[in-house]
Design a protein around this motif. Structure first.
Motif, mmCIF file in Angstrom:
data_model
loop_
_atom_site.group_PDB
_atom_site.id
_atom_site.type_symbol
_atom_site.label_atom_id
_atom_site.label_comp_id
_atom_site.label_asym_id
_atom_site.label_seq_id
_atom_site.Cartn_x
_atom_site.Cartn_y
_atom_site.Cartn_z
ATOM 1 N N ASP A 1 23.034 21.541 -1.763
ATOM 2 C CA ASP A 1 23.653 21.016 -0.551
ATOM 3 C C ASP A 1 25.141 21.348 -0.560
ATOM 4 O OD1 ASP A 1 21.362 19.579 0.508
ATOM 5 O OD2 ASP A 1 21.645 18.165 -1.149
ATOM 6 N N ALA A 2 25.707 21.420 0.627
ATOM 7 C CA ALA A 2 27.164 21.595 0.739
ATOM 8 C C ALA A 2 27.839 20.342 0.170
ATOM 9 C CB ALA A 2 27.541 21.783 2.202
ATOM 10 N N PRO A 3 29.056 20.481 -0.343
ATOM 11 C CA PRO A 3 29.771 19.304 -0.846
ATOM 12 C C PRO A 3 29.823 18.200 0.215
ATOM 13 C CG PRO A 3 30.945 21.296 -1.435
ATOM 14 C CD PRO A 3 29.833 21.707 -0.499
ATOM 15 N N GLY A 4 29.471 17.005 -0.200
ATOM 16 C CA GLY A 4 29.454 15.870 0.717
ATOM 17 C C GLY A 4 28.145 15.691 1.461
ATOM 18 N N GLU A 5 27.212 16.634 1.301
ATOM 19 C CA GLU A 5 25.925 16.574 2.004
ATOM 20 C C GLU A 5 24.761 16.232 1.082
ATOM 21 O OE1 GLU A 5 25.612 16.883 5.356
ATOM 22 O OE2 GLU A 5 27.799 17.014 5.388
ATOM 23 N N GLY A 6 25.033 16.078 -0.204
ATOM 24 C CA GLY A 6 23.977 15.761 -1.160
ATOM 25 C C GLY A 6 23.481 14.336 -0.977
ATOM 26 N N VAL B 1 12.654 10.253 -12.372
ATOM 27 C CA VAL B 1 11.330 10.876 -12.478
ATOM 28 C C VAL B 1 11.170 11.943 -11.409
ATOM 29 C CG1 VAL B 1 8.853 10.451 -12.221
ATOM 30 C CG2 VAL B 1 10.242 8.899 -13.602
ATOM 31 N N LYS B 2 11.573 11.643 -10.180
ATOM 32 C CA LYS B 2 11.433 12.600 -9.078
ATOM 33 C C LYS B 2 12.367 13.799 -9.228
ATOM 34 C CE LYS B 2 8.388 10.145 -6.840
ATOM 35 N NZ LYS B 2 7.033 10.578 -6.580
ATOM 36 N N CYS B 3 13.423 13.649 -10.036
ATOM 37 C CA CYS B 3 14.316 14.780 -10.337
ATOM 38 C C CYS B 3 13.799 15.594 -11.523
ATOM 39 C CB CYS B 3 15.729 14.281 -10.645
ATOM 40 S SG CYS B 3 16.682 13.829 -9.197
ATOM 41 N N GLY B 4 12.649 15.204 -12.057
ATOM 42 C CA GLY B 4 12.069 15.915 -13.183
ATOM 43 C C GLY B 4 12.653 15.527 -14.519
ATOM 44 N N LEU B 5 13.247 14.351 -14.607
ATOM 45 C CA LEU B 5 13.929 13.921 -15.827
ATOM 46 C C LEU B 5 13.116 12.957 -16.688
ATOM 47 C CD1 LEU B 5 17.470 13.282 -14.292
ATOM 48 C CD2 LEU B 5 16.658 15.337 -15.496
ATOM 49 N N ASP C 1 12.484 15.927 -2.334
ATOM 50 C CA ASP C 1 12.510 15.189 -1.079
ATOM 51 C C ASP C 1 12.462 13.686 -1.354
ATOM 52 O OD1 ASP C 1 12.449 14.994 1.848
ATOM 53 O OD2 ASP C 1 10.370 14.320 1.561
ATOM 54 N N GLU C 2 11.582 13.279 -2.232
ATOM 55 C CA GLU C 2 11.488 11.870 -2.607
ATOM 56 C C GLU C 2 12.739 11.440 -3.371
ATOM 57 O OE1 GLU C 2 8.672 9.417 -2.244
ATOM 58 O OE2 GLU C 2 8.667 10.784 -0.533
ATOM 59 N N ALA C 3 13.226 12.284 -4.257
ATOM 60 C CA ALA C 3 14.430 11.961 -5.032
ATOM 61 C C ALA C 3 15.617 11.736 -4.109
ATOM 62 C CB ALA C 3 14.734 13.083 -6.027
ATOM 63 N N LYS D 1 15.670 10.601 -1.061
ATOM 64 C CA LYS D 1 15.542 9.285 -0.422
ATOM 65 C C LYS D 1 15.932 8.160 -1.385
ATOM 66 C CE LYS D 1 11.792 11.040 2.393
ATOM 67 N NZ LYS D 1 10.342 11.154 2.488
ATOM 68 N N LEU D 2 15.428 8.262 -2.614
ATOM 69 C CA LEU D 2 15.722 7.226 -3.607
ATOM 70 C C LEU D 2 17.198 7.188 -3.973
ATOM 71 C CD1 LEU D 2 12.583 7.898 -5.798
ATOM 72 C CD2 LEU D 2 13.062 5.748 -4.582
ATOM 73 N N ILE D 3 17.797 8.357 -4.150
ATOM 74 C CA ILE D 3 19.222 8.417 -4.502
ATOM 75 C C ILE D 3 20.086 7.913 -3.359
ATOM 76 C CG2 ILE D 3 21.126 9.968 -5.093
ATOM 77 C CD1 ILE D 3 18.990 11.696 -6.599
ATOM 78 N N SER D 4 19.720 8.249 -2.139
ATOM 79 C CA SER D 4 20.482 7.748 -0.982
ATOM 80 C C SER D 4 20.391 6.233 -0.880
ATOM 81 C CB SER D 4 19.986 8.417 0.301
ATOM 82 O OG SER D 4 20.316 9.790 0.277
ATOM 83 N N ALA D 5 19.199 5.685 -1.093
ATOM 84 C CA ALA D 5 19.039 4.228 -1.062
ATOM 85 C C ALA D 5 19.854 3.577 -2.181
ATOM 86 C CB ALA D 5 17.568 3.858 -1.185
ATOM 87 N N LEU D 6 19.828 4.182 -3.347
ATOM 88 C CA LEU D 6 20.607 3.669 -4.478
ATOM 89 C C LEU D 6 22.099 3.702 -4.167
ATOM 90 C CD1 LEU D 6 20.880 2.725 -7.430
ATOM 91 C CD2 LEU D 6 20.801 5.152 -8.087
ATOM 92 N N ALA D 7 22.567 4.802 -3.593
ATOM 93 C CA ALA D 7 23.986 4.930 -3.251
ATOM 94 C C ALA D 7 24.401 3.856 -2.253
ATOM 95 C CB ALA D 7 24.278 6.320 -2.690
ATOM 96 N N ALA D 8 23.560 3.615 -1.265
ATOM 97 C CA ALA D 8 23.869 2.585 -0.272
ATOM 98 C C ALA D 8 23.929 1.204 -0.934
ATOM 99 C CB ALA D 8 22.836 2.606 0.848
ATOM 100 N N LEU D 9 22.969 0.924 -1.789
ATOM 101 C CA LEU D 9 22.940 -0.373 -2.465
ATOM 102 C C LEU D 9 24.165 -0.555 -3.363
ATOM 103 C CD1 LEU D 9 21.535 -3.018 -3.294
ATOM 104 C CD2 LEU D 9 20.277 -1.687 -5.002
ATOM 105 N N VAL D 10 24.442 0.430 -4.184
ATOM 106 C CA VAL D 10 25.567 0.324 -5.124
ATOM 107 C C VAL D 10 26.893 0.206 -4.377
ATOM 108 C CG1 VAL D 10 26.861 1.552 -6.919
ATOM 109 C CG2 VAL D 10 24.360 1.472 -7.007
ATOM 110 N N THR D 11 27.061 1.026 -3.359
ATOM 111 C CA THR D 11 28.322 1.020 -2.607
ATOM 112 C C THR D 11 28.553 -0.306 -1.896
ATOM 113 O OG1 THR D 11 28.165 3.403 -2.313
ATOM 114 C CG2 THR D 11 29.641 2.233 -0.832
#
Length: 124
Positions: A109-114, A45-49, A62-64, A66-76
């Motif tokens: 973002d630069a590769p690896g910084e997203g 939703v925050k990505c406009g999808l 900005d909100e997206a 945070k959510l994606i980073s939290a998701l990445a941490a959880l999944v990883t």
């Protein structure tokens, strides 16, 4: 204000033991995947999808991020414990969100910084 007397038990206290019993019956993999799906949905939703005409109105990168980073941490971190079958679909969803974020961003973002890439590596 309620008219509770001091000897009445609030509803939250009456329901707490049932909630504990309910959650005790749920496997950890289900709790983890449910949390991941909630993060994915909010990030989408925050990505406009969102599946609405005014989906772009909900765009908030900005909100997206945070959510994606939290998701990445959880999944990883959860992947070894939840098994490949569950982790694979969560990783696919995460990658799709990372790519959608990159596409929606005016200044990529630069590769690896997203968002979440410190956990997943660069996404392209």
């Amino acid at each position: 204000m309620t008219s509770e007397t001091s000897h009445e038990v609030p509803a939250a206290e009456r329901l707490a033991p049932q909630a504990v019993r309910d959650i005790a019956d749920v496997a950890a993999v289900e709790v983890i995947t449910t949390a991941a799906v909630h993060l994915m949905s909010a990030a989408a939703v925050k990505c406009g999808l969102a599946d609405e005409e005014n989906a772009a109105d909900h765009l908030d990168l900005d909100e997206a991020r945070k959510l994606i980073s939290a998701l990445a941490a959880l999944v990883t971190t959860a992947a070894p414990d939840i098994g490949n079958q569950h982790a694979r679909s969560l990783r696919d969803g995460l990658r799709s969100l990372q790519l959608a974020f990159r596409e929606a961003s005016i200044y990529p973002d630069a590769p690896g910084e997203g968002p979440g890439e410190k956990f997943t590596g660069a996404v392209s």
